[in-house]
Design an enzyme around this catalytic site. Structure first.
Site, PDB file in Angstrom:
ATOM      1  N   SER A 145      28.788  24.271  54.537  1.00  0.00           N
ATOM      2  CA  SER A 145      27.355  24.265  54.238  1.00  0.00           C
ATOM      3  C   SER A 145      26.929  22.825  54.018  1.00  0.00           C
ATOM      4  CB  SER A 145      27.115  25.067  52.954  1.00  0.00           C
ATOM      5  OG  SER A 145      25.841  24.772  52.417  1.00  0.00           O
ATOM      6  N   TYR A 158      29.518  27.079  44.339  1.00  0.00           N
ATOM      7  CA  TYR A 158      29.346  27.217  45.784  1.00  0.00           C
ATOM      8  C   TYR A 158      29.654  25.900  46.499  1.00  0.00           C
ATOM      9  CZ  TYR A 158      27.175  28.475  50.247  1.00  0.00           C
ATOM     10  OH  TYR A 158      26.940  28.731  51.573  1.00  0.00           O
ATOM     11  N   ALA A 159      29.043  24.806  45.995  1.00  0.00           N
ATOM     12  CA  ALA A 159      29.215  23.499  46.647  1.00  0.00           C
ATOM     13  C   ALA A 159      30.683  23.091  46.672  1.00  0.00           C
ATOM     14  CB  ALA A 159      28.379  22.439  45.934  1.00  0.00           C
ATOM     15  N   SER A 161      33.279  25.068  46.514  1.00  0.00           N
ATOM     16  CA  SER A 161      34.055  25.966  47.387  1.00  0.00           C
ATOM     17  C   SER A 161      33.884  25.575  48.852  1.00  0.00           C
ATOM     18  CB  SER A 161      33.643  27.426  47.172  1.00  0.00           C
ATOM     19  OG  SER A 161      32.404  27.714  47.804  1.00  0.00           O
ATOM     20  N   LYS A 162      32.677  25.078  49.212  1.00  0.00           N
ATOM     21  CA  LYS A 162      32.417  24.674  50.591  1.00  0.00           C
ATOM     22  C   LYS A 162      32.978  23.281  50.892  1.00  0.00           C
ATOM     23  CE  LYS A 162      30.219  28.297  52.241  1.00  0.00           C
ATOM     24  NZ  LYS A 162      30.858  29.125  53.272  1.00  0.00           N
ATOM     25  N   ILE A 191      19.509  28.637  57.232  1.00  0.00           N
ATOM     26  CA  ILE A 191      19.315  29.517  58.378  1.00  0.00           C
ATOM     27  C   ILE A 191      18.404  30.658  57.943  1.00  0.00           C
ATOM     28  CG2 ILE A 191      20.517  31.083  59.951  1.00  0.00           C
ATOM     29  CD1 ILE A 191      21.430  28.271  60.370  1.00  0.00           C
ATOM     30  N   THR A 193      17.814  34.105  57.653  1.00  0.00           N
ATOM     31  CA  THR A 193      18.685  35.274  57.765  1.00  0.00           C
ATOM     32  C   THR A 193      17.984  36.492  57.192  1.00  0.00           C
ATOM     33  OG1 THR A 193      19.681  34.851  55.617  1.00  0.00           O
ATOM     34  CG2 THR A 193      20.810  33.937  57.535  1.00  0.00           C
TER      35      THR A 193
END
Lengths: 254, 248
Positions: A145, A158-159, A161-162, A191, A193
């Protein structure tokens, strides 16, 4: 004759995760149209079967929780015995998490890491097994990401993990080069989605237009990512490995 | 009016490979210093589409703008894609470098790309919205190497220009990206490749071995296609894993 990757995917057997929606679904459909045989994994059976309805080529569904690494390994080896060895893997499954630092815990962060990161390592490990990998021009594609590259608040789990996927991509690309397996990672921007369309309360028009302005070319579509996944899984990219590719409408160029 | 893809440095190497491949479905402008070499490349191109020759020396930067504007006007054409593949590389320790080497390297690798971009984005001269621009940079753009400081600087600057131009042209939906190849055997690098001891040492640093022009033109085809309509302002490293390899 316009450019297409058709010829280079017709003999490939590809494993995709996160195939029940969004980028995973679009990519499954594209790869299938391009001639690839697919092994599609998702925890959401209804969504997965829906995806398969759109796939014109041979497609094998596998409904399971990717974080259950023992079952994952057994099931994949079992399916490969029946359907042939794999040529590539695209790990598209991922879990978002918007949690500020004060609310984060080791267990909630671990949950994010298990799907986004550890299952990527598991999949790579299963794939390189000589009972699983076809042995020729292998390709692994991870999806990270922009948040793996740039900062934003309430995003620590999240950051990280990416961003960890970027480390995995680089080290595995060196480790697996002698086996002729390439490893690359796509870092998409925002995106449009179904998740956005279905959550009008979180993604109201004002927020969407703010997100849109962050991208010089506007918000992206799932298919924009799918084309690059197809390119990376094909032999057209046979000299590319260890790359982190930003597909983000210019987000990270500014 | 017919639209064309301009490929600088197409008399040899990567540029030539790109031109031959694209000629099967696009009108091509071949560019180089030597018309006879370009005529030979033209013979290798598909004859399904139109091939024009722009003979021009990018070292003479003061002539580029006029030369290209006149070329567009005289041929009554439009340019919708620009691929800057021309490059000038001389390996030399920095202490032995000269003003003229610095100037020539920057002229060919950087300033000519800027001036050509300026002309083709000017609607009075090239009256359409460009689709995209690709710069063939180098994987040295983000790293250091002995005897390549000036070449490396020119490629870093090219990528800096690429990012700025990508943002500035995004409102017109013109995409700008760079490709950063590792070692490819071309006339520009053949001195290195002719030294078998040196090349075998270099090859060890490439986890996937050395590359071919074809590897680069495959990525060019992807990046100029509509399949990459959301990709802009990026460096695409394609070097068989060379620049992430620290195993030594």
């Amino acid at each position: 004759m316009e450019y297409n990757v058709f010829h280079s995917l017709s003999n490939k057997f590809i494993l995709l995760t996160g195939a029940s929606s969004g980028i995973g679904r679009e990519t499954s459909i594209l790869l299938s149209k391009l001639g690839a045989k697919l092994l599609l994994i998702d925890i959401n059976e209804i969504g997965l079967l829906k995806t398969i309805e759109y796939c014109p080529n041979e497609t094998i569904p596998l409904v399971l929780d990717l974080t259950d690494s023992e079952t994952l390994k057994i099931k994949i080896i079992d399916l490969v015995k029946k359907h042939g060895k794999l040529d590539g893997v695209a790990h598209i499954a991922g879990k978002p998490s918007i949690v500020p630092l004060k609310s984060i815990s080791q267990s909630s962060a671990t949950e994010i890491f298990q799907l986004n990161t550890y299952s990527a390592i598991d999949l790579a490990k299963i794939f390189v097994n000589h009972n699983v990998f076809s042995g020729q021009s292998g390709s692994i594609v991870f999806i990270s990401s922009v948040y793996g590259l740039v900062g934003s608040s309430a995003n620590v789990a999240y950051a990280s993990s990416k961003a960890a996927l970027h480390g995995i991509t680089k080290s595995l690309s060196i480790e697996l080069a002698p086996k002729k397996i390439r490893v690359n990672c796509i870092a998409p921007g925002f995106i449009k989605t179904e998740m956005m369309a279905n959550n009008k309360d979180k993604f109201n028009d004002e927020y969407i237009s703010k997100l849109d302005k962050m991208h010089p070319l506007g918000l992206g579509e799932a298919i924009d990512i799918s084309y690059m996944i197809a390119f990376l899984l094909s032999d057209l990219s046979k000299w590319m490995t260890g790359s982190i590719l930003s597909l983000d409408g210019g987000f990270t160029a500014q | 009016m017919k639209t064309f893809t301009l490929i600088t440095g197409s008399s040899s190497g990567i540029g030539q490979n790109i031109a031959i491949k694209l000629s099967s479905y696009k009108n091509i402008i071949l560019h180089g210093r030597d018309r006879s070499k370009l005529e030979k490349v033209k013979m290798m191109c598909s004859n399904d589409n139109e091939i024009l020759i722009w003979e021009n020396d990018l070292k003479k930067i003061e002539e580029i703008e006029n030369s290209l504007s006149n070329f567009i006007r005289d041929n009554n054409i439009l340019i919708n894609t620009f691929i800057h593949s021309a490059g000038y590389m001389k390996m030399l320790p920095f202490k032995m470098s000269s003003f003229s080497l610095i100037q020539e390297t920057l002229n060919v690798n950087l300033i000519s790309a800027m001036l050509i971009s300026k002309i083709i984005t000017n609607k009075k001269i090239n009256n359409l919205d460009l689709s995209c621009i690709i710069f063939i940079s180098s994987n040295i753009s983000n790293f250091g190497a002995k005897a390549l400081s000036i070449y490396g600087a020119s490629k870093s600057a090219l990528d800096g220009f690429m990012r700025g131009l990508a943002i500035e042209l995004s409102s017109r939906k013109i995409r700008v990206n760079s490709i950063l190849p590792g070692g490819i055997k071309t006339p520009m690098t053949e001195n290195i490749y002719n030294d078998s001891e040196l090349i075998s040492r270099i090859e060890l640093q490439y986890p996937l071995g050395l590359g071919e022009s074809n590897d680069i033109s495959n990525l060019v085809e992807f990046l100029i296609s509509d399949n990459s309509r959301w990709i802009t302002g990026q460096q695409f490293v394609i070097d068989g894993g060379r620049t992430i390899n620290i195993s030594g």
